[in-house]
Design a protein around this motif. Sequence first.
Motif, PDB file in Angstrom:
ATOM      1  N   GLY A  67       0.750  -1.206  -0.202  1.00  0.00           N
ATOM      2  CA  GLY A  67      -0.011   0.039  -0.174  1.00  0.00           C
ATOM      3  C   GLY A  67       0.929   1.205   0.089  1.00  0.00           C
ATOM      4  N   THR A  68       1.936   1.163   0.407  1.00  0.00           N
ATOM      5  CA  THR A  68       3.148   2.153   0.428  1.00  0.00           C
ATOM      6  C   THR A  68       3.460   2.619  -1.208  1.00  0.00           C
ATOM      7  N   PRO A  69       3.662   3.750  -1.437  1.00  0.00           N
ATOM      8  CA  PRO A  69       4.113   4.043  -2.778  1.00  0.00           C
ATOM      9  C   PRO A  69       5.533   3.150  -2.943  1.00  0.00           C
ATOM     10  N   PHE A  70       5.527   2.542  -4.498  1.00  0.00           N
ATOM     11  CA  PHE A  70       6.893   1.721  -4.422  1.00  0.00           C
ATOM     12  C   PHE A  70       7.880   2.614  -4.615  1.00  0.00           C
ATOM     13  N   ALA A  71       8.156   3.967  -5.009  1.00  0.00           N
ATOM     14  CA  ALA A  71       9.281   4.605  -4.815  1.00  0.00           C
ATOM     15  C   ALA A  71       9.757   4.780  -3.442  1.00  0.00           C
ATOM     16  N   ALA A  72       8.957   4.936  -2.647  1.00  0.00           N
ATOM     17  CA  ALA A  72       9.109   5.066  -0.891  1.00  0.00           C
ATOM     18  C   ALA A  72       9.441   3.507  -0.474  1.00  0.00           C
ATOM     19  N   ALA A  73       8.504   2.540  -0.965  1.00  0.00           N
ATOM     20  CA  ALA A  73       8.782   1.122  -0.304  1.00  0.00           C
ATOM     21  C   ALA A  73      10.304   0.493  -0.616  1.00  0.00           C
ATOM     22  N   ILE A  74      10.953   0.990  -1.771  1.00  0.00           N
ATOM     23  CA  ILE A  74      12.252   0.449  -2.198  1.00  0.00           C
ATOM     24  C   ILE A  74      13.108   0.936  -1.472  1.00  0.00           C
ATOM     25  N   ARG A  75      13.001   2.124  -0.636  1.00  0.00           N
ATOM     26  CA  ARG A  75      14.130   2.897   0.187  1.00  0.00           C
ATOM     27  C   ARG A  75      13.821   2.737   1.735  1.00  0.00           C
ATOM     28  N   GLY A  76      13.735   1.643   2.043  1.00  0.00           N
ATOM     29  CA  GLY A  76      13.654   1.264   3.381  1.00  0.00           C
ATOM     30  C   GLY A  76      15.011   0.591   3.820  1.00  0.00           C
ATOM     31  N   SER A  77      15.599   0.782   5.028  1.00  0.00           N
ATOM     32  CA  SER A  77      17.005   0.022   5.233  1.00  0.00           C
ATOM     33  C   SER A  77      17.151   0.257   6.983  1.00  0.00           C
ATOM     34  N   GLU A  78      17.239  -1.004   7.442  1.00  0.00           N
ATOM     35  CA  GLU A  78      17.850  -1.084   8.704  1.00  0.00           C
ATOM     36  C   GLU A  78      19.141  -0.572   9.043  1.00  0.00           C
ATOM     37  N   ASP A  79      19.971  -0.659   8.047  1.00  0.00           N
ATOM     38  CA  ASP A  79      21.429   0.103   8.480  1.00  0.00           C
ATOM     39  C   ASP A  79      21.126   1.505   8.425  1.00  0.00           C
ATOM     40  N   LEU A  80      20.351   2.212   7.529  1.00  0.00           N
ATOM     41  CA  LEU A  80      20.133   3.570   7.694  1.00  0.00           C
ATOM     42  C   LEU A  80      19.691   3.937   8.963  1.00  0.00           C
ATOM     43  N   ILE A  81      18.750   3.203   9.705  1.00  0.00           N
ATOM     44  CA  ILE A  81      18.249   3.647  10.775  1.00  0.00           C
ATOM     45  C   ILE A  81      19.513   3.627  11.844  1.00  0.00           C
ATOM     46  N   LYS A  82      20.266   2.579  11.811  1.00  0.00           N
ATOM     47  CA  LYS A  82      21.490   2.224  12.690  1.00  0.00           C
ATOM     48  C   LYS A  82      22.509   3.416  12.756  1.00  0.00           C
ATOM     49  N   ASN A  83      22.757   3.879  11.464  1.00  0.00           N
ATOM     50  CA  ASN A  83      23.615   4.927  11.101  1.00  0.00           C
ATOM     51  C   ASN A  83      23.252   6.163  11.635  1.00  0.00           C
ATOM     52  N   ILE A  84      22.060   6.589  11.569  1.00  0.00           N
ATOM     53  CA  ILE A  84      21.196   7.563  12.037  1.00  0.00           C
ATOM     54  C   ILE A  84      21.295   7.699  13.561  1.00  0.00           C
ATOM     55  N   GLU A  85      20.875   6.782  14.119  1.00  0.00           N
ATOM     56  CA  GLU A  85      21.114   6.674  15.631  1.00  0.00           C
ATOM     57  C   GLU A  85      22.362   6.783  16.309  1.00  0.00           C
ATOM     58  N   LYS A  86      23.433   6.457  15.421  1.00  0.00           N
ATOM     59  CA  LYS A  86      24.791   6.821  15.989  1.00  0.00           C
ATOM     60  C   LYS A  86      25.155   8.234  16.300  1.00  0.00           C
ATOM     61  N   ILE A  87      24.396   9.104  15.410  1.00  0.00           N
ATOM     62  CA  ILE A  87      24.915  10.741  15.448  1.00  0.00           C
ATOM     63  C   ILE A  87      23.524  11.365  15.546  1.00  0.00           C
ATOM     64  N   LYS A  88      23.357  12.018  16.443  1.00  0.00           N
ATOM     65  CA  LYS A  88      22.181  12.894  17.079  1.00  0.00           C
ATOM     66  C   LYS A  88      22.171  14.331  16.334  1.00  0.00           C
ATOM     67  N   ALA A  89      21.364  14.224  15.247  1.00  0.00           N
ATOM     68  CA  ALA A  89      21.206  15.535  14.411  1.00  0.00           C
ATOM     69  C   ALA A  89      19.943  15.542  13.915  1.00  0.00           C
ATOM     70  N   PRO A  90      19.370  16.742  13.228  1.00  0.00           N
ATOM     71  CA  PRO A  90      18.223  16.832  12.289  1.00  0.00           C
ATOM     72  C   PRO A  90      18.301  16.058  11.403  1.00  0.00           C
ATOM     73  N   LEU A  91      17.285  15.568  10.780  1.00  0.00           N
ATOM     74  CA  LEU A  91      17.195  14.764   9.544  1.00  0.00           C
ATOM     75  C   LEU A  91      16.316  15.523   8.524  1.00  0.00           C
ATOM     76  N   LEU A  92      16.986  15.654   7.348  1.00  0.00           N
ATOM     77  CA  LEU A  92      16.482  16.233   6.334  1.00  0.00           C
ATOM     78  C   LEU A  92      16.368  15.249   5.181  1.00  0.00           C
ATOM     79  N   PHE A  93      14.941  14.778   4.708  1.00  0.00           N
ATOM     80  CA  PHE A  93      14.455  14.044   3.823  1.00  0.00           C
ATOM     81  C   PHE A  93      14.358  14.416   2.470  1.00  0.00           C
ATOM     82  N   GLU A  94      15.053  14.112   1.412  1.00  0.00           N
ATOM     83  CA  GLU A  94      14.930  14.501   0.064  1.00  0.00           C
ATOM     84  C   GLU A  94      13.784  13.971  -0.583  1.00  0.00           C
ATOM     85  N   GLY A  95      12.432  14.624  -0.723  1.00  0.00           N
ATOM     86  CA  GLY A  95      11.415  13.909  -1.281  1.00  0.00           C
ATOM     87  C   GLY A  95      10.632  12.793  -0.339  1.00  0.00           C
TER      88      GLY A  95
END
Length: 373
Positions: A76-104
């Motif tokens: 049900g999620t748009p295809f372009a969003a669903a293919i851009r999920g990543s556990e590694d991304l979440i882990k890398n974000i949690e290591k550095i406390k900073a604001p998140l800017l999502f491009e699109g």
Amino acid sequence: MKELHIISFNYPYPPSYGGIIDVYYKIKALSDLGIKIHLHCFIDQIPDKIDPEVKEITENIFFYKKKKNPLVYFSGTPFAAAIRGSEDLIKNIEKIKAPLLFEGLQTTYIIQFLKDKEHPLYLRHHNNETEYYKGLSLSEKNLFKKLIYRIESLKYAGYQKKMLKKFEAVFCLSEKEYKEVENYSGNAQLIHLFHGNQSVKQLDKKGNYFLFHGDLTTADNKRALNETIDLFKTLPQYKLVVASDRAGEGIKRKISAIQNISLTSIQTTEKLHSLLENAHGNILISYQNSGTKVKLFNTLYNSRFVIINGNITDDPVLTNLCLYGTDMTEIRQHIITSAEKEYHDAENRRNILENTHSDKGKAEEMISTIFKN
């Protein structure tokens, strides 16, 4: 030191098409103002090396492969969003406390899995994706692609409503999208497109041809080019140069049969700037209402007359710097009229563009919003 995570839908180099041009020159402008950038990129293939142009404006860069599972189409999620999920991304974000800017919106799938609220969330709203995919569906002639784009449009209708209220601010590219987001979620901020141009070129009074340039694999650009070709068939006294690195065989055959139209490759930014500097007029046409097209900035900074229709920009400041046609009949008349004119508008453009559309000014606005505390 102020730090910022940027999650990009692709690797932002070379900056060769609309969305990725905005990403690259935004990173550069923010970095030039002292922001430490942690860049996260979704890609098809991890590159062998990081370009020095990207390395020198980022603190870290991480790559994540887009998912290839065809079952994602049935989510049900748009295809372009669903293919851009990543556990590694979440882990890398949690290591550095900073604001998140999502491009699109296509990069926002991971938001639902973030564990804490220590990362203020911001969105660069590249398109109203519902309208964007609807426009692709209308322009596309292939029935299968037409259906896929229509389904994606419908998925985004619900996804946008669910996601837009999650952000501290949504940085919109266009007046239209600013009004839509502000009316819906009240967190919109208008930050026009980052384009990388520094100063308006001082050029001779006359150029040598009219220029049409763009990616000729997109349905919108193909439709616009076919309209332009048909126009120049009726104007054999004027030369049209079509510049693209992605022209199909059908387009090549069509152009080769017309004496006053030629096709050339772009390949490098330097070649594009040379084509722009030698053009007397530029034909910019779109059938998608999705804000200001990046190619408009390139032409206004680096060329002479710019002839547009209503979908190239909804910014009245930029429209006033162009020759505007409501239909192809008016576009045709602008071609005839401008061909006989000398170009004298560089100083006026310089005064307007460098005061209202500089990348540095836009980056300063974003910093004041993201790091307001």
